[in-house]
Scaffold this motif. Structure first.
Motif, PDB file in Angstrom:
ATOM      1  N   SER A 203      -5.845   7.357   0.303  1.00 25.75           N
ATOM      2  CA  SER A 203      -4.605   6.670  -0.053  1.00 25.75           C
ATOM      3  C   SER A 203      -3.414   7.290   0.663  1.00 25.75           C
ATOM      4  O   SER A 203      -3.355   8.502   0.888  1.00 25.75           O
ATOM      5  N   GLN A 204      -2.454   6.443   0.995  1.00 24.15           N
ATOM      6  CA  GLN A 204      -1.229   6.921   1.636  1.00 24.15           C
ATOM      7  C   GLN A 204      -0.502   7.947   0.778  1.00 24.15           C
ATOM      8  O   GLN A 204       0.220   8.806   1.305  1.00 24.15           O
ATOM      9  N   LEU A 285       7.219   6.646  -2.995  1.00 24.28           N
ATOM     10  CA  LEU A 285       7.713   5.267  -3.064  1.00 24.28           C
ATOM     11  C   LEU A 285       9.237   5.230  -3.123  1.00 24.28           C
ATOM     12  O   LEU A 285       9.876   4.376  -2.486  1.00 24.28           O
ATOM     13  N   LEU A 288      10.505   5.933   0.355  1.00 26.42           N
ATOM     14  CA  LEU A 288      10.317   4.776   1.237  1.00 26.42           C
ATOM     15  C   LEU A 288      11.221   3.608   0.854  1.00 26.42           C
ATOM     16  O   LEU A 288      11.215   2.581   1.532  1.00 26.42           O
ATOM     17  N   ALA A 290      10.798   1.686  -1.588  1.00 30.60           N
ATOM     18  CA  ALA A 290       9.901   0.568  -1.909  1.00 30.60           C
ATOM     19  C   ALA A 290      10.541  -0.340  -2.943  1.00 30.60           C
ATOM     20  O   ALA A 290      11.314   0.099  -3.800  1.00 30.60           O
ATOM     21  N   ASP A 450       4.540  -5.031  -6.049  1.00 33.21           N
ATOM     22  CA  ASP A 450       3.399  -4.969  -5.127  1.00 33.21           C
ATOM     23  C   ASP A 450       3.822  -5.512  -3.767  1.00 33.21           C
ATOM     24  O   ASP A 450       3.439  -6.608  -3.369  1.00 33.21           O
ATOM     25  N   LYS A 452       4.610  -4.787   0.598  1.00 26.80           N
ATOM     26  CA  LYS A 452       3.980  -4.138   1.750  1.00 26.80           C
ATOM     27  C   LYS A 452       4.378  -2.669   1.766  1.00 26.80           C
ATOM     28  O   LYS A 452       5.545  -2.324   1.594  1.00 26.80           O
ATOM     29  N   LEU A 453       3.401  -1.792   1.989  1.00 29.14           N
ATOM     30  CA  LEU A 453       3.708  -0.374   2.076  1.00 29.14           C
ATOM     31  C   LEU A 453       4.087  -0.039   3.516  1.00 29.14           C
ATOM     32  O   LEU A 453       3.312  -0.277   4.443  1.00 29.14           O
ATOM     33  N   PRO A 456       2.522   3.174   7.253  1.00 26.84           N
ATOM     34  CA  PRO A 456       1.268   3.846   6.900  1.00 26.84           C
ATOM     35  C   PRO A 456       0.825   4.813   7.998  1.00 26.84           C
ATOM     36  O   PRO A 456       1.075   4.603   9.186  1.00 26.84           O
ATOM     37  N   THR A 475      -0.768  -2.474   0.830  1.00 31.48           N
ATOM     38  CA  THR A 475       0.217  -2.812  -0.198  1.00 31.48           C
ATOM     39  C   THR A 475       0.406  -1.645  -1.156  1.00 31.48           C
ATOM     40  O   THR A 475      -0.458  -0.778  -1.281  1.00 31.48           O
ATOM     41  N   VAL A 476       1.535  -1.672  -1.848  1.00 30.49           N
ATOM     42  CA  VAL A 476       1.849  -0.594  -2.781  1.00 30.49           C
ATOM     43  C   VAL A 476       0.793  -0.494  -3.868  1.00 30.49           C
ATOM     44  O   VAL A 476       0.237   0.582  -4.130  1.00 30.49           O
ATOM     45  N   GLU A 479      -2.661   0.588  -2.587  1.00 29.46           N
ATOM     46  CA  GLU A 479      -2.758   2.025  -2.340  1.00 29.46           C
ATOM     47  C   GLU A 479      -2.726   2.822  -3.640  1.00 29.46           C
ATOM     48  O   GLU A 479      -3.289   3.922  -3.712  1.00 29.46           O
TER      49      GLU A 479
END
Length: 582
Positions: A203-204, A285, A288, A290, A450, A452-453, A456, A475-476, A479
């Motif tokens: 996982s990221q 997160l 980022l 997110a 949810d 896009k992450l 990566p 995706t968040v 992951e």
């Protein structure tokens, strides 16, 4: 002179007291309503083997007193059961241990209370698969293959003959029937949830670098000596199991790198804190930027004159995820000590080794055909007659023992463990890691959309650096699901747990069914406190992941009441793919 009390909010502290008590009463009422009072179901192993004259044969017994064959002594096992029934500090002080170098891990936590979320004693999960089941035997075969594969790099699975052999063996034994998907280099040793089979194995949230406040954190991990496994000779196994010695902390560490192999991964879950994986994920997160849940009024535009901080902001979001991890241990410990007391894989393997050595049964030349072997291993006996892994394990342990000057230089069927002390001194089911990571990740799903992450990464070169990942979109929530599976299955790869200790055995969509199943379930969203899971497969809700998710749902219910903000509906998909609304 200005009366300062005129500037205090509401000025009626009696009213505030009543509101505070009322909020707590609502929490009490929900926890009371959700408390299941029927006795927790068990798989019957403890009673069955006691009636066969083998008390504790299929149960946890590490650190208790054992005989020369490594089987628990009846009086010692009974002293543990008696203490569990009383549940008091003096009672546990009367448990008869073995050598005393290893102590039981915190059994009294099984009886502790909590003030957020549902009480641990009111939660239920299905019994673990029986010792004699095909499921347990196939699960154990996977433990062996994971041990053999510890030094294969994740990005080399597709070209590895060892991985190909593991896939072939597991598929021939009916892995899909037991766990819901076929093994391939893209799916083997991965979790069964949406997102687990997309992109890198890790996982990221266990790879990406981030800032912890003003401190830069690189997610380099200490990695152990390649090719070095433990407890592969019978004498050392017995000493560790009886608590005569405690080699904890004697790992040989060769350096640091990003997680690249199962051996690296095992060391991460060897020394992590229960709140660590969830805390890391939420901090990453936030860093980022997110997208957050539209339930948050600071996000959906309903609050325009202030910004989030202590409530619904970064201090709140990060601590709630971490707190879920700690409370999850209470739920796991009740199930472990008071209900299931499941045997660890390393002890199951020792039972196999006793037959190989001729210490059980009457046929040292054909131990797997022995009548007593069939009696004790039940439906699993056929699995052991058909698998190809035992010959590989015998040769692997032979090489380990010769290279490290151990006894049993012709090999054993013992499970090679990644840690010198083997498994911890508490029962196997459910896995503590599997419960706390699922609880923490579920909290994170509620607070983050949810989406896009971004950016990566994958380890590159000698795994000292990260490079960009240019594969399929991550995706968040995908992951976060992968994080749940990673932390759960990393423990399996180290030899500590069964797959069914963590992931929901046979009770979730298979990899190739997920897109269609997800669309079918999209219209079946129900309230979190009353939702029922609609899953294909065998329907066994085994494993700590589900237990942790359910705990987190109850915590979110309680937490949501504490805000002054008008919080909307937290909405996300659970690990089964069902929509959850709180």
């Amino acid at each position: 002179m200005i009366n300062e009390r005129q500037n205090l909010p509401g000025k009626d502290f009696e009213q505030r007291r009543e509101e505070a008590v009322g909020t707590r009463k609502l929490t009490i009422e929900d926890a009371f309503k959700d408390f299941i009072t029927s006795p927790p179901p068990t798989n019957g192993d403890e009673e069955r083997f006691n009636n066969l004259g083998f008390p504790g044969f299929a149960s946890f017994s590490k650190a208790l007193a054992h005989n020369a064959s490594g089987l628990v002594e009846k009086s010692s096992f009974e002293s543990l059961v008696a203490a569990i029934q009383k549940g008091t500090q003096p009672a546990f002080e009367n448990v008869r241990l073995g050598g005393g170098k290893r102590l039981l891990v915190n059994p009294l936590n099984a009886y502790s209370f909590q003030l957020i979320g549902n009480d641990s004693h009111g939660a239920r999960i299905a019994p673990a698969p029986k010792f004699t089941s095909r499921n347990t035997a196939v699960d154990m075969v996977e433990r062996y293959w994971m041990a053999l594969s510890r030094d294969v790099k994740f990005d080399q699975y597709a070209s590895s003959q060892l991985i190909a052999d593991a896939c072939e063996d597991l598929n021939n034994l009916g892995f899909e029937q037991e766990f819901g998907f076929k093994c391939s280099p893209d799916t083997i040793f991965r979790g069964p949830y949406e997102g687990c089979d997309v992109g890198p194995y890790v996982s990221q949230f266990l790879l990406q670098d981030f800032r912890f406040g003003n401190q830069p954190i690189r997610q380099l991990q200490r990695y152990p000596r390649e090719g070095l496994d433990y407890l592969t000779d019978f004498e050392t196994w017995k000493q560790v199991n009886n608590g005569d010695i405690n080699p904890s902390g004697s790992d040989i560490i060769d350096g640091t790198r990003y997680i690249t192999t199962l051996r690296d991964a095992g060391q991460w879950v060897h020394l992590d804190f229960p709140h660590q994986s969830g805390l890391w994920a939420t901090i990453i997160l936030l860093g980022l930027k997110a997208e957050q849940s539209k339930a948050n009024p600071y996000v959906n535009g309903n609050i325009k004159t202030s910004e989030a901080f202590g409530s619904l902001g970064s201090p709140d979001i990060t601590i709630q995820s971490g707190l879920a991890g700690v409370y999850a241990l209470k739920h796991a410990w009740f199930q472990k000590w008071c209900v299931h007391r499941r045997i660890r894989p390393e002890a199951y393997a020792q039972r196999l080794e006793l037959f190989r050595r001729g210490e059980l049964g009457n046929s040292i030349n054909s131990p797997l055909d022995d009548e007593k072997f069939n009696d004790l291993f039940g439906e699993g006996a056929k699995v052991w007659r058909n698998t190809k892994v035992l010959a590989r394990i015998l040769e692997h342990n032979k090489q380990q023992n010769q290279a490290n000057n151990r006894l049993d230089r012709d090999g054993t069927w013992l499970l090679p463990t990644a840690f010198p002390e083997g498994s911890p001194a508490h029962p196997s089911y459910p896995g503590g890691h599997s419960v706390f990571v699922a609880a923490a990740a579920t909290i994170a799903k509620a607070f983050f959309a949810d989406s896009k992450l971004l950016n990566p990464k994958v380890p590159v070169g000698d795994a000292q650096q990260l490079g960009n990942f240019n594969g399929p979109t991550l995706t968040v929530h995908g992951e976060l699901n992968k994080l749940i599976a990673n932390i759960t299955l990393f423990r399996d790869g180290a030899g500590m747990h069964w797959r069914s200790d963590g992931t929901a055995s046979g009770s979730h969509a298979r990899f190739d069914e997920r897109p269609r199943a997800a669309e079918r379930r999209k219209t079946k969203a129900l309230a979190a406190c009353t939702h029922e899971f609609d899953r294909p497969g065998t329907g066994l809700e085994t494993g700590g992941n589900l237990l942790g998710e359910k705990l987190a749902i109850s915590m979110l219910r309680d937490i949501k009441r504490t805000y002054r903000e008008e919080v909307g509906t937290f909405e996300f998909r659970g690990i089964s793919g069902d929509w959850i609304r709180i």
